[in-house]
Design a protein around this motif. Sequence first.
Motif, PDB file in Angstrom:
ATOM      1  N   THR A   1       0.875  -1.194   0.257  1.00  0.00           N
ATOM      2  CA  THR A   1      -0.086  -0.047   0.027  1.00  0.00           C
ATOM      3  C   THR A   1       0.734   1.365  -0.043  1.00  0.00           C
ATOM      4  O   THR A   1       2.170   1.203   0.026  1.00  0.00           O
ATOM      5  CB  THR A   1      -0.989   0.011   1.426  1.00  0.00           C
ATOM      6  N   THR A   2       0.161   2.351  -0.138  1.00  0.00           N
ATOM      7  CA  THR A   2       0.958   3.683  -0.025  1.00  0.00           C
ATOM      8  C   THR A   2       1.234   4.079   1.398  1.00  0.00           C
ATOM      9  O   THR A   2       0.646   3.556   2.275  1.00  0.00           O
ATOM     10  CB  THR A   2       0.074   4.732  -0.750  1.00  0.00           C
ATOM     11  N   THR A   3       2.188   4.982   1.390  1.00  0.00           N
ATOM     12  CA  THR A   3       2.633   5.499   2.945  1.00  0.00           C
ATOM     13  C   THR A   3       1.633   6.118   3.381  1.00  0.00           C
ATOM     14  O   THR A   3       1.541   6.124   4.952  1.00  0.00           O
ATOM     15  CB  THR A   3       3.932   6.337   2.464  1.00  0.00           C
ATOM     16  N   SER A   4       0.510   6.952   2.577  1.00  0.00           N
ATOM     17  CA  SER A   4      -0.323   7.470   3.415  1.00  0.00           C
ATOM     18  C   SER A   4      -1.385   6.754   3.720  1.00  0.00           C
ATOM     19  O   SER A   4      -1.936   7.045   4.734  1.00  0.00           O
ATOM     20  CB  SER A   4      -1.018   8.557   2.214  1.00  0.00           C
ATOM     21  N   GLN A   5      -1.662   5.589   3.130  1.00  0.00           N
ATOM     22  CA  GLN A   5      -2.651   4.443   3.831  1.00  0.00           C
ATOM     23  C   GLN A   5      -1.865   3.754   4.890  1.00  0.00           C
ATOM     24  O   GLN A   5      -2.346   3.475   5.748  1.00  0.00           O
ATOM     25  CB  GLN A   5      -2.830   3.509   2.694  1.00  0.00           C
ATOM     26  N   GLY A   6      -0.405   3.862   4.996  1.00  0.00           N
ATOM     27  CA  GLY A   6       0.142   3.352   6.059  1.00  0.00           C
ATOM     28  C   GLY A   6       0.020   4.052   7.408  1.00  0.00           C
ATOM     29  O   GLY A   6       0.025   3.290   8.512  1.00  0.00           O
ATOM     30  N   THR A   7      -0.364   5.288   7.313  1.00  0.00           N
ATOM     31  CA  THR A   7      -0.457   6.026   8.536  1.00  0.00           C
ATOM     32  C   THR A   7      -1.682   5.802   8.990  1.00  0.00           C
ATOM     33  O   THR A   7      -2.121   6.171  10.257  1.00  0.00           O
ATOM     34  CB  THR A   7      -0.494   7.499   8.127  1.00  0.00           C
ATOM     35  N   TYR A   8      -2.584   4.891   8.519  1.00  0.00           N
ATOM     36  CA  TYR A   8      -3.832   4.328   9.278  1.00  0.00           C
ATOM     37  C   TYR A   8      -3.530   3.491  10.440  1.00  0.00           C
ATOM     38  O   TYR A   8      -4.244   3.285  11.233  1.00  0.00           O
ATOM     39  CB  TYR A   8      -4.555   3.429   8.107  1.00  0.00           C
ATOM     40  N   VAL A   9      -2.060   3.001  10.459  1.00  0.00           N
ATOM     41  CA  VAL A   9      -1.716   2.049  11.446  1.00  0.00           C
ATOM     42  C   VAL A   9      -1.486   2.890  12.520  1.00  0.00           C
ATOM     43  O   VAL A   9      -1.866   2.641  13.764  1.00  0.00           O
ATOM     44  CB  VAL A   9      -0.240   1.530  11.198  1.00  0.00           C
ATOM     45  N   ILE A  10      -1.172   4.297  12.539  1.00  0.00           N
ATOM     46  CA  ILE A  10      -1.166   5.198  13.758  1.00  0.00           C
ATOM     47  C   ILE A  10      -2.600   5.698  14.246  1.00  0.00           C
ATOM     48  O   ILE A  10      -2.980   5.656  15.074  1.00  0.00           O
ATOM     49  CB  ILE A  10      -0.050   6.557  13.439  1.00  0.00           C
ATOM     50  N   THR A  11      -3.320   6.378  12.932  1.00  0.00           N
ATOM     51  CA  THR A  11      -4.339   6.788  13.300  1.00  0.00           C
ATOM     52  C   THR A  11      -5.563   6.061  13.782  1.00  0.00           C
ATOM     53  O   THR A  11      -6.417   6.523  14.773  1.00  0.00           O
ATOM     54  CB  THR A  11      -4.889   7.571  12.189  1.00  0.00           C
ATOM     55  N   SER A  12      -5.558   4.713  13.347  1.00  0.00           N
ATOM     56  CA  SER A  12      -6.600   3.805  13.752  1.00  0.00           C
ATOM     57  C   SER A  12      -6.461   3.670  15.414  1.00  0.00           C
ATOM     58  O   SER A  12      -7.445   3.700  16.140  1.00  0.00           O
ATOM     59  CB  SER A  12      -6.491   2.615  13.062  1.00  0.00           C
ATOM     60  N   TYR A  13      -5.206   3.431  15.640  1.00  0.00           N
ATOM     61  CA  TYR A  13      -4.892   3.215  17.311  1.00  0.00           C
ATOM     62  C   TYR A  13      -5.314   4.454  17.951  1.00  0.00           C
ATOM     63  O   TYR A  13      -6.102   4.188  19.105  1.00  0.00           O
ATOM     64  CB  TYR A  13      -3.829   2.681  17.474  1.00  0.00           C
ATOM     65  N   ALA A  14      -5.163   5.641  17.570  1.00  0.00           N
ATOM     66  CA  ALA A  14      -5.219   6.769  18.319  1.00  0.00           C
ATOM     67  C   ALA A  14      -6.547   7.270  18.455  1.00  0.00           C
ATOM     68  O   ALA A  14      -7.097   7.409  19.401  1.00  0.00           O
ATOM     69  CB  ALA A  14      -4.297   8.138  17.356  1.00  0.00           C
ATOM     70  N   VAL A  15      -7.610   6.974  17.294  1.00  0.00           N
ATOM     71  CA  VAL A  15      -8.985   7.114  17.316  1.00  0.00           C
ATOM     72  C   VAL A  15      -9.454   6.182  18.328  1.00  0.00           C
ATOM     73  O   VAL A  15     -10.512   6.629  19.172  1.00  0.00           O
ATOM     74  CB  VAL A  15      -9.647   7.354  16.192  1.00  0.00           C
ATOM     75  N   ALA A  16      -9.460   4.844  18.265  1.00  0.00           N
ATOM     76  CA  ALA A  16      -9.948   3.921  19.099  1.00  0.00           C
ATOM     77  C   ALA A  16      -9.531   4.228  20.742  1.00  0.00           C
ATOM     78  O   ALA A  16     -10.571   4.178  21.390  1.00  0.00           O
ATOM     79  CB  ALA A  16      -9.493   2.642  18.746  1.00  0.00           C
ATOM     80  N   GLU A  17      -8.358   4.584  21.058  1.00  0.00           N
ATOM     81  CA  GLU A  17      -8.026   4.917  22.279  1.00  0.00           C
ATOM     82  C   GLU A  17      -8.908   6.242  22.659  1.00  0.00           C
ATOM     83  O   GLU A  17      -9.261   6.280  23.885  1.00  0.00           O
ATOM     84  CB  GLU A  17      -6.488   5.309  22.236  1.00  0.00           C
ATOM     85  N   ALA A  18      -8.828   7.328  21.711  1.00  0.00           N
ATOM     86  CA  ALA A  18      -9.956   8.440  22.042  1.00  0.00           C
ATOM     87  C   ALA A  18     -11.253   8.022  22.543  1.00  0.00           C
ATOM     88  O   ALA A  18     -11.783   8.571  23.375  1.00  0.00           O
ATOM     89  CB  ALA A  18      -9.767   9.519  20.890  1.00  0.00           C
ATOM     90  N   ILE A  19     -11.883   7.107  21.752  1.00  0.00           N
ATOM     91  CA  ILE A  19     -13.089   6.701  21.874  1.00  0.00           C
ATOM     92  C   ILE A  19     -13.106   6.025  23.253  1.00  0.00           C
ATOM     93  O   ILE A  19     -14.209   6.147  24.025  1.00  0.00           O
ATOM     94  CB  ILE A  19     -13.691   6.061  20.819  1.00  0.00           C
TER      95      ILE A  19
END
Length: 512
Positions: free
Chosen positions: A52-70
Amino acid sequence: MSTTAIDESPKPLAGIQLLLGTLVLAMANFLAILDTTIANVSVSNIAGAMGTTTSQGTYVITSYAVAEAIAVPLTGWLAARFGSIRVFVTCFFLFGIFSIACGLSTSMGMLVFFRILLGFCGGPLMPLSQTLMIRIFPANKSHAAIGIWSMMTLVAPIMGPILGGILCDQLGWEYIFLIKAPFAIIAAFLCWKLLRSFETKTEKVGVDKVGLILLVVWVGALQLMLDEGKDLDWFSSTWIVFLAIVALLGFVAFLIWELTEKHPIVDLKIFRHRGFSFSMVTLSLAFGAFFGITVLTPLWLQMYMGYTATIAGYATATMGVLAVFVAPAIASLSSKFDPRPMVFVGVLWLGGWTLFRSFGNMDMTFAQISVPMLFQGLGTPLFFVPLTAVALGAVGFHEMNSAAGLMNFIRTLSGAFATSLVNTQWESQSTYVHAELAGLTDRTGAAMELMTQTGTPKEQAVSIIDMLLHRESVMIATNHIFIVISVIFVVAAFIIWFAPKPAVKADVSAVH
């Protein structure tokens, strides 16, 4: 497990039991925070392995952060309903299981799914580890408990990039997840054995289901819009427009519901305190800016400066080295003096060094990159520690738990959004600058003519020029992003003065 809660407060631990209890609780906080940064230097490796692209790779960071925030706002309800020890041990154990699942993932979608579950489990670990740490220590040593917990909070982000880089280079990206699993599972077992007597009373409390659904909807829609927008040309895409409408309507509905609900999942009424409100504006802007540069720096170093994940991790981690040594003194000073000047100086310091870094070039050495980041890190404890005193000093004692949870929510969400926004603007600016430079090159043709005259084939000359243009365009785009971030830091620094001087000193031990 018995459902009977302990009615009387148990005696604090002592001796070897206190040592083990401190270690496992500190480990929980360490691992949960470590997961927010350990993947930062490995995004390009993960994206390459997954195709995948690097921009899609950042989902690895944001997915954890948003789930943690919720998950963070749910901690209080979960502890009241099932008991703090049960919730803590369950989340800790599942944290280890989902870490294994992340390491064994075979596609980006699968990895992001398990990262979301990991975030849901990691969210409650931070506030509960702090609460339990205070409870297992004798009352006259509660400051030691807070000190140990705070130290883990500072050490974990420093270790994240280094550990992530070493594991990624030496063993493979899978091990940045797999290595945490045995520690989490074993520590969860020890926690249950050691801390069962500290279980809290349980009661059948209702959950604000509508508020929870609205929270998930608007946060999820907004995050998807930020992540997908750059690939779908933003609002020219029907899907992005739909997500924007869902996020906006969901957010408005969430505000209305939470402000009128008797037992809201997120107590927004705390924002009636001017000191807390302006503290949160400063927090969201400054932490978002800070997290943005910590995500952008390793990506730039790996993709365009030829750094390995390990070396990029060393460079990024220098920002936190001095912070560990300065933080205790800052914590002491912020409890004795007006903390607003310290926040102001700390955020301005971060902005000043970010502006200094905006004059970078492709010939910079490791020292030229890492030394400014080393000194920039001095602003971090000046920012985080006193800002907590300003925010919690502005609310009533009975509101401190809710205020602390809301701070954690805003901090985590700001980091997730900053990752998406910085990555989007970085790619957009790089493309724009590349087009401008290519246009100038096409008009002059001097470089092409010089290379062909020296015997370089035309196709190879075109490829070399395009590569040079791309590297320079990325460098210019990186500098532009740093300039914008430095302005955000300056704005955030001045906003703190709108908060009144705290009338009540924040009792750190009361923060759950």
